[in-house]
Motif scaffolding. Sequence first.
Motif, short mmCIF file in Angstrom:
data_model
loop_
_atom_site.label_atom_id
_atom_site.label_comp_id
_atom_site.label_asym_id
_atom_site.label_seq_id
_atom_site.Cartn_x
_atom_site.Cartn_y
_atom_site.Cartn_z
N LYS A 47 0.98 -1.27 0.15
CA LYS A 47 0.02 0.15 0.12
C LYS A 47 0.92 1.13 0.11
O LYS A 47 1.81 1.08 0.46
CB LYS A 47 -1.12 0.13 1.24
CG LYS A 47 -2.01 -1.07 1.27
CD LYS A 47 -3.00 -0.67 2.39
CE LYS A 47 -4.21 -1.93 2.38
NZ LYS A 47 -5.04 -1.43 3.42
N SER A 49 -0.46 3.65 1.38
CA SER A 49 -0.53 4.52 2.57
C SER A 49 0.33 4.99 3.54
O SER A 49 0.19 6.21 4.18
CB SER A 49 -1.62 3.83 3.67
OG SER A 49 -0.74 2.25 4.02
N ASP A 77 -4.04 5.47 0.95
CA ASP A 77 -4.09 4.08 1.57
C ASP A 77 -4.91 3.12 0.53
O ASP A 77 -6.05 2.98 0.74
CB ASP A 77 -4.98 4.19 2.75
CG ASP A 77 -5.06 3.10 3.55
OD1 ASP A 77 -4.52 2.19 3.22
OD2 ASP A 77 -5.63 3.09 4.77
N TRP A 78 -4.34 2.62 -0.47
CA TRP A 78 -4.80 1.90 -1.32
C TRP A 78 -3.85 0.87 -2.05
O TRP A 78 -2.56 1.12 -2.00
CB TRP A 78 -5.50 2.75 -2.48
CG TRP A 78 -4.50 3.63 -3.62
CD1 TRP A 78 -3.29 3.26 -4.05
CD2 TRP A 78 -5.05 4.83 -3.91
NE1 TRP A 78 -2.74 4.52 -4.58
CE2 TRP A 78 -3.84 5.48 -4.65
CE3 TRP A 78 -6.21 5.65 -3.69
CZ2 TRP A 78 -3.86 6.69 -5.21
CZ3 TRP A 78 -6.04 7.01 -4.34
CH2 TRP A 78 -4.94 7.31 -5.06
N ARG A 145 -6.71 11.69 3.69
CA ARG A 145 -6.51 10.27 3.53
C ARG A 145 -7.39 10.01 2.21
O ARG A 145 -8.53 10.30 1.87
CB ARG A 145 -7.05 9.54 4.55
CG ARG A 145 -6.97 7.88 4.36
CD ARG A 145 -7.34 7.21 5.60
NE ARG A 145 -7.80 5.60 5.30
CZ ARG A 145 -8.73 5.20 5.42
NH1 ARG A 145 -9.66 6.01 5.68
NH2 ARG A 145 -8.98 4.06 5.05
N HIS A 146 -6.79 8.97 1.17
CA HIS A 146 -7.33 8.86 0.03
C HIS A 146 -7.47 7.11 0.04
O HIS A 146 -6.40 6.47 0.34
CB HIS A 146 -6.57 9.15 -1.05
CG HIS A 146 -6.13 10.67 -1.08
ND1 HIS A 146 -4.90 11.08 -0.24
CD2 HIS A 146 -6.50 11.66 -1.96
CE1 HIS A 146 -5.16 12.41 -0.31
NE2 HIS A 146 -5.67 12.73 -1.51
N TYR A 147 -8.62 6.48 -0.20
CA TYR A 147 -8.71 5.03 0.03
C TYR A 147 -9.94 4.61 -0.92
O TYR A 147 -10.49 5.48 -1.47
CB TYR A 147 -8.93 4.83 1.51
CG TYR A 147 -10.25 5.76 2.02
CD1 TYR A 147 -11.31 5.23 2.16
CD2 TYR A 147 -10.10 6.93 2.40
CE1 TYR A 147 -12.71 5.80 2.59
CE2 TYR A 147 -11.08 7.75 2.86
CZ TYR A 147 -12.35 7.17 2.91
OH TYR A 147 -13.58 7.86 3.18
N GLN A 148 -9.87 3.27 -0.67
CA GLN A 148 -10.99 2.70 -1.58
C GLN A 148 -10.89 2.96 -2.93
O GLN A 148 -11.95 3.28 -3.77
CB GLN A 148 -12.54 3.11 -1.18
CG GLN A 148 -12.85 2.42 0.11
CD GLN A 148 -14.25 2.59 0.83
OE1 GLN A 148 -14.92 3.04 0.10
NE2 GLN A 148 -14.44 2.53 2.08
N PHE A 164 -11.80 7.12 -6.09
CA PHE A 164 -11.30 7.11 -4.62
C PHE A 164 -12.08 7.90 -3.79
O PHE A 164 -12.87 8.81 -4.18
CB PHE A 164 -10.02 7.16 -4.55
CG PHE A 164 -9.26 8.20 -5.12
CD1 PHE A 164 -9.13 9.55 -4.32
CD2 PHE A 164 -8.69 8.57 -6.29
CE1 PHE A 164 -8.76 10.76 -4.63
CE2 PHE A 164 -8.48 9.71 -6.71
CZ PHE A 164 -8.03 10.93 -5.93
N CYS A 222 -18.37 6.82 1.48
CA CYS A 222 -16.94 6.92 1.99
C CYS A 222 -16.80 7.06 3.56
O CYS A 222 -15.79 7.00 4.06
CB CYS A 222 -16.37 8.18 1.35
SG CYS A 222 -16.10 7.80 -0.64
#
Length: 223
Positions: A47, A49, A77-78, A145-148, A164, A222
Amino acid sequence: MKRRPLPVAAALVTTATLLLTACGSGDDKSSDNDKIAGAGQGAETPKESASPSGAPAEDKPDGVDVSLPKDMNLVFDWDKPKDKTEAAAMHDAANFVRAIYRGVYKRTSNDAAVTAYSTGEGLHYAKTQINSRVDGGWTATGTRRHYQATTRSAPNGKSVEVAFCVDSSKFYGKEVKTEKVLKSKPSIADFDYFKIVMVKFPTGDGLWQASKVFVETKAGQCR
């Protein structure tokens, strides 16, 4: 932070609001809205992250400086897609976000990173986001935070949509002159869903640029 509409940027999309959120929790956050969204997924590298401010393993991917100050922490975080093309597009979508905040930090929308990682409507979006903060006298601080994240390639193979979620609940606007951090109470307004259409730079070796940006604000999915 208080969210303020950016009419020029908003013209880039129909059902989505273009605001780069730099909001967070607290009382009065001026304008630091940022957002972006995307789509397919995989797992080549653990990741990104743990990657703070600048680039994952270096401050100059593609020879372009995307480093940021220590108090401006962008966390990705991906997992990377298995497909190498989509992985490259996702990597540069992250650099596009870094480039925007580098422009905010440097107080200019003409920073080399901005023109390297964006084109067309994507470049217009980036400049609008940066200029709105420069004109308002704001920068940003905290953790975004950047995720999914997901990716989806176009049938012709010439573009990749990177989508995302963004959590800006700990990312705040800050007045440049006074260094006052502008906060607001945590809310659904801290969550956004971004979609960035990345296109490969014609003559660049593996460089991808953001050509369109779509943002869904107050993204319940989200939260």
